[in-house]
Design a protein around this motif. Structure first.
Motif, PDB file in Angstrom:
ATOM      1  N   UNK A 198      -2.553   5.396 -43.233  1.00 28.12           N
ATOM      2  CA  UNK A 198      -3.641   6.218 -43.764  1.00 28.12           C
ATOM      3  C   UNK A 198      -3.133   7.623 -44.032  1.00 28.12           C
ATOM      4  N   UNK A 199      -3.523   8.203 -45.162  1.00 26.19           N
ATOM      5  CA  UNK A 199      -3.316   9.619 -45.425  1.00 26.19           C
ATOM      6  C   UNK A 199      -4.680  10.287 -45.296  1.00 26.19           C
ATOM      7  N   UNK A 200      -4.863  11.043 -44.229  1.00 26.81           N
ATOM      8  CA  UNK A 200      -6.173  11.587 -43.908  1.00 26.81           C
ATOM      9  C   UNK A 200      -6.189  13.102 -44.016  1.00 26.81           C
ATOM     10  N   UNK A 201      -7.218  13.635 -44.649  1.00 28.28           N
ATOM     11  CA  UNK A 201      -7.414  15.074 -44.616  1.00 28.28           C
ATOM     12  C   UNK A 201      -7.735  15.485 -43.186  1.00 28.28           C
ATOM     13  N   UNK A 202      -7.635  16.763 -42.910  1.00 29.57           N
ATOM     14  CA  UNK A 202      -7.947  17.268 -41.567  1.00 29.57           C
ATOM     15  C   UNK A 202      -9.387  16.938 -41.200  1.00 29.57           C
ATOM     16  N   UNK A 203     -10.295  17.027 -42.159  1.00 27.86           N
ATOM     17  CA  UNK A 203     -11.706  16.742 -41.901  1.00 27.86           C
ATOM     18  C   UNK A 203     -11.920  15.281 -41.520  1.00 27.86           C
ATOM     19  N   UNK A 204     -11.322  14.373 -42.281  1.00 31.66           N
ATOM     20  CA  UNK A 204     -11.485  12.947 -41.980  1.00 31.66           C
ATOM     21  C   UNK A 204     -10.753  12.584 -40.692  1.00 31.66           C
ATOM     22  N   UNK A 205      -9.593  13.184 -40.469  1.00 36.18           N
ATOM     23  CA  UNK A 205      -8.856  12.954 -39.219  1.00 36.18           C
ATOM     24  C   UNK A 205      -9.745  13.257 -38.017  1.00 36.18           C
ATOM     25  N   UNK A 206     -10.472  14.371 -38.076  1.00 37.27           N
ATOM     26  CA  UNK A 206     -11.342  14.746 -36.962  1.00 37.27           C
ATOM     27  C   UNK A 206     -12.515  13.786 -36.793  1.00 37.27           C
ATOM     28  N   UNK A 207     -12.919  13.128 -37.882  1.00 40.05           N
ATOM     29  CA  UNK A 207     -14.005  12.154 -37.782  1.00 40.05           C
ATOM     30  C   UNK A 207     -13.623  10.958 -36.915  1.00 40.05           C
ATOM     31  N   UNK A 208     -12.319  10.704 -36.765  1.00 38.08           N
ATOM     32  CA  UNK A 208     -11.882   9.584 -35.935  1.00 38.08           C
ATOM     33  C   UNK A 208     -12.344   9.741 -34.487  1.00 38.08           C
ATOM     34  N   UNK A 209     -12.527  10.982 -34.054  1.00 32.55           N
ATOM     35  CA  UNK A 209     -12.798  11.245 -32.642  1.00 32.55           C
ATOM     36  C   UNK A 209     -14.271  11.484 -32.329  1.00 32.55           C
ATOM     37  N   UNK A 210     -15.085  11.616 -33.355  1.00 28.31           N
ATOM     38  CA  UNK A 210     -16.445  12.116 -33.137  1.00 28.31           C
ATOM     39  C   UNK A 210     -17.527  11.063 -33.330  1.00 28.31           C
ATOM     40  N   UNK A 211     -18.513  11.073 -32.428  1.00 29.57           N
ATOM     41  CA  UNK A 211     -19.726  10.286 -32.598  1.00 29.57           C
ATOM     42  C   UNK A 211     -20.806  10.917 -31.714  1.00 29.57           C
ATOM     43  N   UNK A 212     -22.017  11.075 -32.229  1.00 30.20           N
ATOM     44  CA  UNK A 212     -23.069  11.726 -31.442  1.00 30.20           C
ATOM     45  C   UNK A 212     -23.396  11.001 -30.139  1.00 30.20           C
ATOM     46  N   UNK A 213     -23.283   9.674 -30.123  1.00 26.66           N
ATOM     47  CA  UNK A 213     -23.565   8.931 -28.901  1.00 26.66           C
ATOM     48  C   UNK A 213     -22.520   9.261 -27.831  1.00 26.66           C
ATOM     49  N   UNK A 214     -21.265   9.414 -28.259  1.00 25.48           N
ATOM     50  CA  UNK A 214     -20.212   9.806 -27.318  1.00 25.48           C
ATOM     51  C   UNK A 214     -20.523  11.161 -26.697  1.00 25.48           C
ATOM     52  N   UNK A 215     -20.895  12.124 -27.547  1.00 28.38           N
ATOM     53  CA  UNK A 215     -21.196  13.468 -27.038  1.00 28.38           C
ATOM     54  C   UNK A 215     -22.414  13.455 -26.111  1.00 28.38           C
TER      55      UNK A 215
ATOM     56  N   UNK B 117       0.138   3.001 -48.134  1.00 26.55           N
ATOM     57  CA  UNK B 117      -0.636   4.087 -47.541  1.00 26.55           C
ATOM     58  C   UNK B 117      -1.954   4.243 -48.298  1.00 26.55           C
ATOM     59  N   UNK B 118      -3.053   4.197 -47.574  1.00 29.30           N
ATOM     60  CA  UNK B 118      -4.357   4.449 -48.179  1.00 29.30           C
ATOM     61  C   UNK B 118      -4.522   5.949 -48.382  1.00 29.30           C
ATOM     62  N   UNK B 119      -4.716   6.357 -49.629  1.00 24.79           N
ATOM     63  CA  UNK B 119      -4.869   7.776 -49.946  1.00 24.79           C
ATOM     64  C   UNK B 119      -6.217   8.007 -50.621  1.00 24.79           C
ATOM     65  N   UNK B 120      -6.554   9.279 -50.781  1.00 27.61           N
ATOM     66  CA  UNK B 120      -7.840   9.658 -51.376  1.00 27.61           C
ATOM     67  C   UNK B 120      -8.994   9.058 -50.577  1.00 27.61           C
ATOM     68  N   UNK B 121      -8.955   9.299 -49.263  1.00 30.94           N
ATOM     69  CA  UNK B 121      -9.974   8.806 -48.343  1.00 30.94           C
ATOM     70  C   UNK B 121     -10.954   9.926 -48.044  1.00 30.94           C
ATOM     71  N   UNK B 122     -12.246   9.658 -48.200  1.00 27.40           N
ATOM     72  CA  UNK B 122     -13.250  10.710 -48.064  1.00 27.40           C
ATOM     73  C   UNK B 122     -14.050  10.663 -46.772  1.00 27.40           C
TER      74      UNK B 122
END
Length: 233
Positions: free
Chosen positions: A200-217, A179-184
């Motif tokens: 992957x062990x993802x913080x809530x903040x990094x987890x949300x980054x999986x879904x976001x990109x300005x071009x998508x929006x 498991x990859x931990x301490x991911x920023x």
């Protein structure tokens, strides 16, 4: 011990897709929201996360179990082997499918070596060099957690750590889930997979980054405007 180790790890490898993402938080609202996406396989906590929400393991686990039945990782705090074992037993009794996080120093590895034959699932954590990963794998820990950012902070290469662990585990045919931990950030998450992480062990903040990109929006906004120009709102 070998039979228990092989049985546990055979099951883990067969269901490896079940362990792709662990949400690294003790905030129940964050966990509930993230679990609704359907891609969170487990929850990872530690004393830092508990301190952030000001709650005890027992209370947080009870709340999580009301809507989630996957693995929940909790950390054994004692530093002496026998005390680690006793704490691991206590934590393991809190709920089904508990995983006990134990630092991968010599005393922790001794504890893991004794806990695994008891059927207690462990996650060797705070792994910062390949030797610790090797020791944890040989001790039979079903999960191990090499750290990325904490290794980077002291001038070493966290991704290179993963590459070495993957090569070493493949060579020795060690079946622990890495498991990859301490991911920023999201980039580190993806790079760690390419370097050989199983999960992957993802913080809530990094987890949300999986879904976001300005071009998508921007694309969504444009498609919506074009649709409305034809059909109206």
């Amino acid at each position: 011990m070998a039979e228990v180790y092989n049985l546990v790890n055979k099951k883990l490898r067969r269901n490896i897709m079940d362990y792709r993402i662990f949400l690294d938080t003790a905030n129940v609202k964050e966990i509930e929201e993230a679990v609704e996406t359907g891609i969170v396989a487990g929850i990872a906590t530690n004393p830092n996360k508990m301190a952030n929400v000001g709650r005890k393991y027992e209370d947080v686990i009870k709340d999580i179990r009301s809507f989630f039945d996957g693995p929940i990782a909790v950390e054994a705090i004692p530093t002496e082997t026998e005390e680690i074992i006793e704490e691991a037993k206590r934590l393991n009794d809190l709920s089904e499918n508990i995983v006990i996080k134990i630092p991968a120093n010599k005393k922790g590895i001794k504890a893991i070596n004794k806990l695994v034959p008891m059927g207690i699932k462990t996650n060797a954590t705070l792994i910062c060099n390949p030797g610790q990963a090797l020791a944890a794998g040989l001790a039979g820990s079903p999960f191990i957690s090499p750290f990325i950012s904490r290794v980077d902070y002291i001038g070493h290469d966290g991704m290179e750590l993963f590459r070495k662990v993957r090569k070493m585990y493949d060579f020795y045919d060690i079946k622990s889930v890495v498991i990859a931990a301490s991911i920023k950030n999201c980039n580190d998450a993806i790079e760690s997979i390419l370097a050989g992480a199983d999960s992957l062990a993802l913080t809530y903040e990094v987890f949300n980054q999986l879904f976001n990109h300005p071009v998508t929006e921007e694309g969504i906004k444009k498609f919506t405007n074009d649709y409305n120009s034809i059909y109206g709102k």
